[in-house]
Scaffold this motif. Structure first.
Motif, PDB file in Angstrom:
ATOM      1  N   ASP A 123     -12.580 -30.502  34.393  1.00 48.09           N
ATOM      2  CA  ASP A 123     -11.573 -31.421  34.679  1.00 48.09           C
ATOM      3  C   ASP A 123     -12.224 -32.709  34.910  1.00 48.09           C
ATOM      4  OD1 ASP A 123      -8.985 -32.429  34.897  1.00 48.09           O
ATOM      5  OD2 ASP A 123      -8.854 -31.927  37.070  1.00 48.09           O
ATOM      6  N   ARG A 126     -13.094 -34.819  31.724  1.00 49.80           N
ATOM      7  CA  ARG A 126     -12.374 -35.510  31.056  1.00 49.80           C
ATOM      8  C   ARG A 126     -12.262 -36.773  32.005  1.00 49.80           C
ATOM      9  NH1 ARG A 126      -8.845 -30.352  32.049  1.00 49.80           N
ATOM     10  NH2 ARG A 126      -9.470 -28.858  30.355  1.00 49.80           N
ATOM     11  N   VAL A 330      -5.241 -39.880  26.591  1.00 50.79           N
ATOM     12  CA  VAL A 330      -4.608 -39.132  27.470  1.00 50.79           C
ATOM     13  C   VAL A 330      -5.701 -38.393  27.948  1.00 50.79           C
ATOM     14  CG1 VAL A 330      -3.201 -37.143  27.769  1.00 50.79           C
ATOM     15  CG2 VAL A 330      -2.443 -38.948  26.140  1.00 50.79           C
ATOM     16  N   PHE A 331      -6.372 -38.580  29.457  1.00 50.24           N
ATOM     17  CA  PHE A 331      -7.251 -37.777  29.684  1.00 50.24           C
ATOM     18  C   PHE A 331      -6.802 -36.552  30.894  1.00 50.24           C
ATOM     19  CE2 PHE A 331      -6.672 -41.083  32.968  1.00 50.24           C
ATOM     20  CZ  PHE A 331      -6.860 -40.554  34.221  1.00 50.24           C
ATOM     21  N   LYS A 332      -5.526 -36.489  31.144  1.00 52.57           N
ATOM     22  CA  LYS A 332      -5.067 -35.746  32.026  1.00 52.57           C
ATOM     23  C   LYS A 332      -3.552 -35.348  31.923  1.00 52.57           C
ATOM     24  CE  LYS A 332      -5.010 -33.897  36.910  1.00 52.57           C
ATOM     25  NZ  LYS A 332      -5.379 -32.666  36.540  1.00 52.57           N
ATOM     26  N   VAL A 333      -3.258 -34.183  31.857  1.00 50.91           N
ATOM     27  CA  VAL A 333      -1.805 -33.593  31.971  1.00 50.91           C
ATOM     28  C   VAL A 333      -1.749 -32.985  33.362  1.00 50.91           C
ATOM     29  CG1 VAL A 333       0.097 -32.412  31.020  1.00 50.91           C
ATOM     30  CG2 VAL A 333      -1.684 -33.900  29.441  1.00 50.91           C
ATOM     31  N   GLN A 334      -0.808 -33.301  34.274  1.00 51.96           N
ATOM     32  CA  GLN A 334      -0.352 -32.572  35.413  1.00 51.96           C
ATOM     33  C   GLN A 334       0.959 -32.331  35.478  1.00 51.96           C
ATOM     34  OE1 GLN A 334      -2.857 -31.643  37.859  1.00 51.96           O
ATOM     35  NE2 GLN A 334      -1.188 -30.498  38.452  1.00 51.96           N
ATOM     36  N   ALA A 346       1.666 -37.190  32.007  1.00 47.79           N
ATOM     37  CA  ALA A 346       0.329 -37.278  31.208  1.00 47.79           C
ATOM     38  C   ALA A 346      -0.271 -38.729  31.798  1.00 47.79           C
ATOM     39  CB  ALA A 346       0.705 -37.493  29.648  1.00 47.79           C
ATOM     40  N   ARG A 404      -1.755 -33.685  25.186  1.00 50.77           N
ATOM     41  CA  ARG A 404      -2.769 -32.747  25.780  1.00 50.77           C
ATOM     42  C   ARG A 404      -3.725 -33.882  26.202  1.00 50.77           C
ATOM     43  NH1 ARG A 404      -2.590 -27.206  25.206  1.00 50.77           N
ATOM     44  NH2 ARG A 404      -4.615 -27.672  25.692  1.00 50.77           N
ATOM     45  N   PRO A 405      -4.686 -33.352  26.976  1.00 48.69           N
ATOM     46  CA  PRO A 405      -5.801 -34.154  27.299  1.00 48.69           C
ATOM     47  C   PRO A 405      -6.680 -34.262  26.084  1.00 48.69           C
ATOM     48  CG  PRO A 405      -5.635 -32.422  28.775  1.00 48.69           C
ATOM     49  CD  PRO A 405      -4.625 -32.157  27.934  1.00 48.69           C
ATOM     50  N   GLY A 406      -7.230 -35.590  25.755  1.00 46.99           N
ATOM     51  CA  GLY A 406      -7.829 -35.845  24.579  1.00 46.99           C
ATOM     52  C   GLY A 406      -6.987 -36.431  23.403  1.00 46.99           C
ATOM     53  N   GLU A 453      -2.081 -28.346  30.420  1.00 45.45           N
ATOM     54  CA  GLU A 453      -2.938 -29.074  31.325  1.00 45.45           C
ATOM     55  C   GLU A 453      -4.339 -28.967  31.220  1.00 45.45           C
ATOM     56  OE1 GLU A 453      -1.637 -28.818  35.185  1.00 45.45           O
ATOM     57  OE2 GLU A 453       0.484 -28.696  34.844  1.00 45.45           O
TER      58      GLU A 453
END
Length: 560
Positions: A123, A126, A330-334, A346, A404-406, A453
């Motif tokens: 994490d 990211r 997008v570097f994080k999804v929570q 996101a 999604r992340p990335g 995530e």
């Protein structure tokens, strides 16, 4: 040639749709000016070095909050803003990444808080893909610790310049010269002290500014939750006030000039910016985050030294100017940041252009349109609607179920996509099963959400089925997070059965067939990208397979 922007289209001339030469692109001066005000940075450290406390102190000094919290505080002192998850507050560690945005002077600071524990290094990786600078936090008594070294290596690999802050100078610790020598010897960074402590660690009197000689003394406010009281003194007054401690500091400053050169060689800031931005040197500041000593000076250093957003290379290696049409990473999804709404957010780092709420973007991974009606600025768990954002800003897109992340989002033509964020090599594996058959739907939804995530990697096979997926993690604490969130966010209690595998390699269909049925080996499919991962009990079993079947594809994954 890659398009770096677009002139206004001529209504009848089809050639207007062709990429324009960079020399003809009209700069967007508003975007350039706003990007120049932004600073995007993260704080990296080993657990317990004081990262969350420093994050809180920075927000306090920028007047973003009125009272600083603490990870472990006295009764009545609130918890830290960035550690919003119940499990974080209970354990006193950062588990999730959080975004804090605040103004400081003319600058707009976007501070991305990262997990410090090694089990959540994926994490953290990211988050470091979304920043332009970092503050490396050292404990004055412990210096460079293992997780700090790993995170610094990530910064170095991504060419992220690093400012060093030596924390906890109000407690017993090591000699400052010894800490500088460790930085230079162990990680090859040339330290460039910006200020210098008066008094040994544990007897903190104040800080001398190397460039000006000005001496600042500190007094803590009751409970340490407010901004420290600062008193500035001329050198003569400092010598009269603190006697031997001040004289010792002056002697050490003279020694610094001999070892590292005079700060006067580099202008008013005293820092060789070219060397710093190239990752050769690191400005070093001293202080104590808990009583808020030296934190304001660190903020000044971040705003004056850390680089603003610049051109970011796309997946083809071509730099995309900050004033090109909108693009974001997008570097994080929570999920479930707001328990009342159970939504999914996101986190998107704006890389270029102007973001306007409601604009329809393109999701690079699918080519599908993505509406941005619900866009928010984040401050820990708190949010507010954002109408405009510029390069360097972090926006939260709500109910972004497809992201999604990335992933990359962009506006206009031609398409743009930034390099994906790789997954780390897992070292811990366990089968997860729901305890209550009546909660099977919630269990499946929870596993799917946590996989999206990137909390863990979810693996599956025809043999095990959807009701018993395999979780793959970098560290075992990730499993605790999964069980906690399944129970408290999705109402699905679960059990884990740990598997005797310790490493994974990427393989292909032919490799999967060759490994089928072999002992201490299993091939599973990673759900989020369909990759085939071959799991092995240990490195000796892997070596044996490679010797016996050298033609099998067994590619290493990114190490953590």
């Amino acid at each position: 040639m890659a398009d770096t922007g677009a002139l206004p289209r001529a209504p009848t001339n089809s050639s207007a749709h062709l990429p324009n030469p960079p020399s003809l692109r009209v700069p967007d001066y508003t975007v350039l000016a706003e990007a120049g005000r932004r600073r995007v940075f993260a704080v990296i450290s080993h657990p317990d070095a004081g990262k969350s406390t420093l994050t809180e102190a920075l927000a306090l000094h920028a007047s973003a909050i009125t009272q600083a919290g603490a990870v472990h505080g006295k009764a009545g002192r609130r918890g830290v803003t960035s550690d919003w998850m119940a499990m974080e507050r209970a354990r006193g560690i950062s588990i999730t990444s959080a975004a804090l945005r605040f103004d400081y002077g003319d600058a707009v600071l976007n501070l991305l808080d990262t997990p410090g524990h090694a089990d959540f290094s994926e994490d953290t990786y990211r988050v470091l893909s979304a920043v332009d600078g970092a503050v490396m936090l050292l404990d004055s008594a412990k210096g460079l610790e293992p997780q700090t070294l790993k995170l610094f290596d990530v910064c170095r690999s991504r060419a992220v310049p690093v400012i060093t802050f030596v924390n906890k100078w109000d407690r017993p610790g090591r000699e400052p010269l010894e800490l500088l020598d460790e930085i230079e010897q162990r990680i090859g960074l040339r330290p460039a002290p910006v200020n210098w402590p008066v008094g040994v660690a544990g007897d903190f009197r104040g800080l001398i500014e190397r460039a000006t000689g000005e001496y600042t003394r500190f007094a803590r406010t009751p409970g340490g939750a407010g901004r420290a009281i600062e008193t500035r003194l001329a050198p003569a007054a400092g010598a009269a006030r603190d006697g031997a401690a001040f004289a010792t500091a002056q002697e050490e400053l003279a020694l610094l000039d001999e070892i590292y050169g005079s700060l006067g060689d580099f202008g008013a800031s005293g820092i060789d910016l070219e060397s710093f931005l190239a990752g050769v040197s690191s400005p070093v500041l001293f202080g104590a985050a808990l009583p808020n000593f030296g934190v304001r000076r660190l903020l000044d250093a971040v705003t004056s030294l850390a680089p603003p957003p610049g051109a970011r290379a796309d997946i083809k290696g071509e730099p995309r100017p900050v004033d090109a049409p909108f693009s974001g990473l997008v570097f994080k999804v929570q999920a479930n940041m707001d328990p009342a709404h159970r939504d999914r957010v996101a986190f998107v780092r704006v890389c270029s252009g102007r973001f306007e709420r409601g604009m329809v973007l393109t999701h690079a991974a699918t080519g599908r349109p993505f509406a941005t009606k619900y866009a928010q600025a984040m401050f820990g768990q708190d949010r507010e609607t954002v109408e405009l954002a510029y390069p360097g800003d972090v926006i939260g897109l709500v109910n972004a179920t497809a992201l999604r992340p990335g992933d990359t989002l962009y506006a206009g033509d031609p398409p743009v996509e930034f390099p994906p964020i790789p997954s780390f090599a897992p070292e811990h594996f366990a089968v997860v099963r729901g305890k209550d058959a009546g909660k099977a739907k919630q269990f499946r939804r929870g596993i799917e959400q946590l996989d999206t995530e990137g909390v863990v990697q979810v693996l599956s096979s025809d043999l095990r089925g959807d009701q018993a997926p395999v979780l793959a993690a970098v560290g075992p604490l990730q499993f605790d997070v999964v069980l906690h969130r399944l129970e408290h966010e999705f109402g699905a209690r679960a059990d884990l059965d740990h598997l005797d595998y310790t490493l994974a390699r990427r393989t292909d269909a032919e490799g999967a067939r060759a490994l089928a049925g072999q002992r201490s080996t299993e091939v599973l499919t990673r759900r989020h990208d369909g990759a085939l991962l071959a799991l092995f009990s240990d490195k000796w079993r892997l070596g044996q397979v490679q010797r016996e079947q050298p033609d099998i594809v067994l590619e290493p994954l990114l190490a953590s």
